[in-house]
Design a protein around this motif. Sequence first.
Motif, PDB file in Angstrom:
ATOM      1  N   UNK A 121      11.090  -3.302  -3.300  1.00  0.00           N
ATOM      2  CA  UNK A 121      10.547  -4.363  -2.463  1.00  0.00           C
ATOM      3  C   UNK A 121       9.709  -5.357  -3.261  1.00  0.00           C
ATOM      4  N   UNK A 122       9.180  -4.912  -4.396  1.00  0.00           N
ATOM      5  CA  UNK A 122       8.400  -5.809  -5.248  1.00  0.00           C
ATOM      6  C   UNK A 122       9.272  -6.536  -6.265  1.00  0.00           C
ATOM      7  N   UNK A 123      10.542  -6.213  -6.300  1.00  0.00           N
ATOM      8  CA  UNK A 123      11.444  -6.902  -7.218  1.00  0.00           C
ATOM      9  C   UNK A 123      11.720  -6.162  -8.507  1.00  0.00           C
ATOM     10  N   UNK A 124      11.304  -4.886  -8.585  1.00  0.00           N
ATOM     11  CA  UNK A 124      11.588  -4.087  -9.775  1.00  0.00           C
ATOM     12  C   UNK A 124      10.422  -4.005 -10.737  1.00  0.00           C
ATOM     13  N   UNK A 125      10.632  -3.226 -11.797  1.00  0.00           N
ATOM     14  CA  UNK A 125       9.604  -3.031 -12.822  1.00  0.00           C
ATOM     15  C   UNK A 125       9.494  -4.270 -13.697  1.00  0.00           C
ATOM     16  N   UNK A 126       8.302  -4.433 -14.342  1.00  0.00           N
ATOM     17  CA  UNK A 126       7.093  -3.613 -14.224  1.00  0.00           C
ATOM     18  C   UNK A 126       6.332  -3.914 -12.943  1.00  0.00           C
TER      19      UNK A 126
ATOM     20  N   UNK B 210       0.849  -1.183   0.000  1.00  0.00           N
ATOM     21  CA  UNK B 210       0.000   0.000   0.000  1.00  0.00           C
ATOM     22  C   UNK B 210       0.887   1.236   0.000  1.00  0.00           C
ATOM     23  N   UNK B 211       0.588   2.184  -0.867  1.00  0.00           N
ATOM     24  CA  UNK B 211       1.379   3.408  -0.939  1.00  0.00           C
ATOM     25  C   UNK B 211       0.470   4.615  -0.737  1.00  0.00           C
ATOM     26  N   UNK B 212       1.058   5.723  -0.277  1.00  0.00           N
ATOM     27  CA  UNK B 212       0.335   6.978  -0.124  1.00  0.00           C
ATOM     28  C   UNK B 212       1.128   8.081  -0.824  1.00  0.00           C
ATOM     29  N   UNK B 213       0.579   9.284  -0.937  1.00  0.00           N
ATOM     30  CA  UNK B 213       1.275  10.346  -1.684  1.00  0.00           C
ATOM     31  C   UNK B 213       2.639  10.719  -1.126  1.00  0.00           C
ATOM     32  N   UNK B 214       2.941  10.318   0.113  1.00  0.00           N
ATOM     33  CA  UNK B 214       4.190  10.732   0.740  1.00  0.00           C
ATOM     34  C   UNK B 214       5.217   9.595   0.794  1.00  0.00           C
ATOM     35  N   UNK B 215       4.871   8.446   0.226  1.00  0.00           N
ATOM     36  CA  UNK B 215       5.771   7.305   0.281  1.00  0.00           C
ATOM     37  C   UNK B 215       6.897   7.392  -0.734  1.00  0.00           C
ATOM     38  N   UNK B 216       7.885   6.546  -0.560  1.00  0.00           N
ATOM     39  CA  UNK B 216       9.027   6.490  -1.464  1.00  0.00           C
ATOM     40  C   UNK B 216       8.762   5.436  -2.534  1.00  0.00           C
ATOM     41  N   UNK B 217       8.498   5.885  -3.752  1.00  0.00           N
ATOM     42  CA  UNK B 217       8.153   4.961  -4.825  1.00  0.00           C
ATOM     43  C   UNK B 217       9.325   4.063  -5.206  1.00  0.00           C
TER      44      UNK B 217
ATOM     45  N   UNK C  76       0.229  -1.245  -4.940  1.00  0.00           N
ATOM     46  CA  UNK C  76       1.210  -1.574  -5.955  1.00  0.00           C
ATOM     47  C   UNK C  76       1.522  -3.062  -5.811  1.00  0.00           C
ATOM     48  N   UNK C  77       1.478  -3.789  -6.930  1.00  0.00           N
ATOM     49  CA  UNK C  77       1.655  -5.239  -6.882  1.00  0.00           C
ATOM     50  C   UNK C  77       2.752  -5.691  -7.839  1.00  0.00           C
ATOM     51  N   UNK C  78       3.323  -6.832  -7.491  1.00  0.00           N
ATOM     52  CA  UNK C  78       4.258  -7.465  -8.412  1.00  0.00           C
ATOM     53  C   UNK C  78       3.524  -7.871  -9.685  1.00  0.00           C
ATOM     54  N   UNK C  79       4.203  -7.784 -10.797  1.00  0.00           N
ATOM     55  CA  UNK C  79       3.631  -8.185 -12.080  1.00  0.00           C
ATOM     56  C   UNK C  79       3.964  -9.657 -12.328  1.00  0.00           C
ATOM     57  N   UNK C  80       2.932 -10.460 -12.533  1.00  0.00           N
ATOM     58  CA  UNK C  80       3.122 -11.895 -12.762  1.00  0.00           C
ATOM     59  C   UNK C  80       3.253 -12.127 -14.260  1.00  0.00           C
TER      60      UNK C  80
ATOM     61  N   UNK D 157      -0.337  -0.585 -15.601  1.00  0.00           N
ATOM     62  CA  UNK D 157       0.970  -1.246 -15.527  1.00  0.00           C
ATOM     63  C   UNK D 157       2.056  -0.209 -15.781  1.00  0.00           C
ATOM     64  N   UNK D 158       2.995  -0.085 -14.845  1.00  0.00           N
ATOM     65  CA  UNK D 158       4.099   0.868 -14.978  1.00  0.00           C
ATOM     66  C   UNK D 158       5.384   0.114 -15.317  1.00  0.00           C
ATOM     67  N   UNK D 159       6.007   0.477 -16.426  1.00  0.00           N
ATOM     68  CA  UNK D 159       7.235  -0.189 -16.862  1.00  0.00           C
ATOM     69  C   UNK D 159       8.487   0.535 -16.405  1.00  0.00           C
ATOM     70  N   UNK D 160       8.327   1.780 -15.936  1.00  0.00           N
ATOM     71  CA  UNK D 160       9.484   2.564 -15.492  1.00  0.00           C
ATOM     72  C   UNK D 160       9.027   3.616 -14.485  1.00  0.00           C
ATOM     73  N   UNK D 161       9.998   4.324 -13.916  1.00  0.00           N
ATOM     74  CA  UNK D 161       9.677   5.276 -12.855  1.00  0.00           C
ATOM     75  C   UNK D 161       8.860   6.452 -13.387  1.00  0.00           C
ATOM     76  N   UNK D 162       9.143   6.897 -14.602  1.00  0.00           N
ATOM     77  CA  UNK D 162       8.381   8.011 -15.175  1.00  0.00           C
ATOM     78  C   UNK D 162       6.910   7.634 -15.292  1.00  0.00           C
TER      79      UNK D 162
END
Length: 297
Positions: free
Chosen positions: A132-137, A119-126, A176-180, A153-158
């Motif tokens: 912690x999820x193992x990277x993109x995506x 779970x993330x909020x507007x003040x968290x560190x993306x 935010x979840x790991x991509x299977x 689905x986000x493939x990069x930080x941008x």
Amino acid sequence: MNIGILSRSTELYSTRSLYKAGKRKGHTMHVIDHTRCSLMIDAEAPNIFYKSKPLDFLDAIIPRIGASVTGLGAAVISQFELMGIVSPTSPEALQLARDKLRSFQALVQNQVPVPKTIMINPYGNLHDAVAQLGGFPVVVKMLESTHGEGVELAHNYWALQRITASFFRDEDRLLMQEYIAEARGADTRVLVVDGQIIASMRRQAKPGEFRSNLHRGASSLAIQLKPEEEALVKEVVKVLNIEVAGVDILPSSKGPLVMEVNASPGLEGIEGTTGKDVAGTIIKLVERKVKANNRKD
């Protein structure tokens, strides 16, 4: 019996399917827009009024509550319960299933496998969350998304910054979840009624799309579940105490994972794909609950 369908439109497939199933069984069916109900809070004579008419003549209701009015829908179901009118979906089950964070917490507490989620909020560190999820995506979800809306689905930080900035305009918490990757855009939708698996289908996202919602052009095929999938689905509805549910499971290298649970599942895709009369099975559940309620009285 007089059975009310809580729905905002008579044109929706699920509403029409339930209406016809009830009529086939000889019941008088009523479609009620729950957003236009007035609730009479009275210890001696609680009631609900719709178009200025009391609804205390109903024997049962079948909720078809959209994600945008979950809280209101739960309040209306609670009011019907105060009036002694039965429902196959409790307000607690509706709200728990609709809140992805709370439902995942309940499942994990009972050793039910789900994708790794933060779970993330507007003040968290993306950056930290992605690591912690193992990277993109990574998959980003709003807590009450439906039909693939509010899921990206986000493939990069941008891309992640763009998606979260958009979602945070409407919600103060996101998942935010790991991509299977090994699922290859496929998942399995299972319809459960009264603890029994009624229908199941495999959904495959269209090329270039990771979401397997039929509303987004995915294809579907009726399937027979594997024993471990059947056991998983039955454990899910037991943990969340849901009598009517759509359970989405995702194939992974670690075995099947629970992706989502819907306490007001759409019937069009699964009835059309499998040929199963899911609406008729829901009507049978309502009949059983009304009879049990009458015996108590």
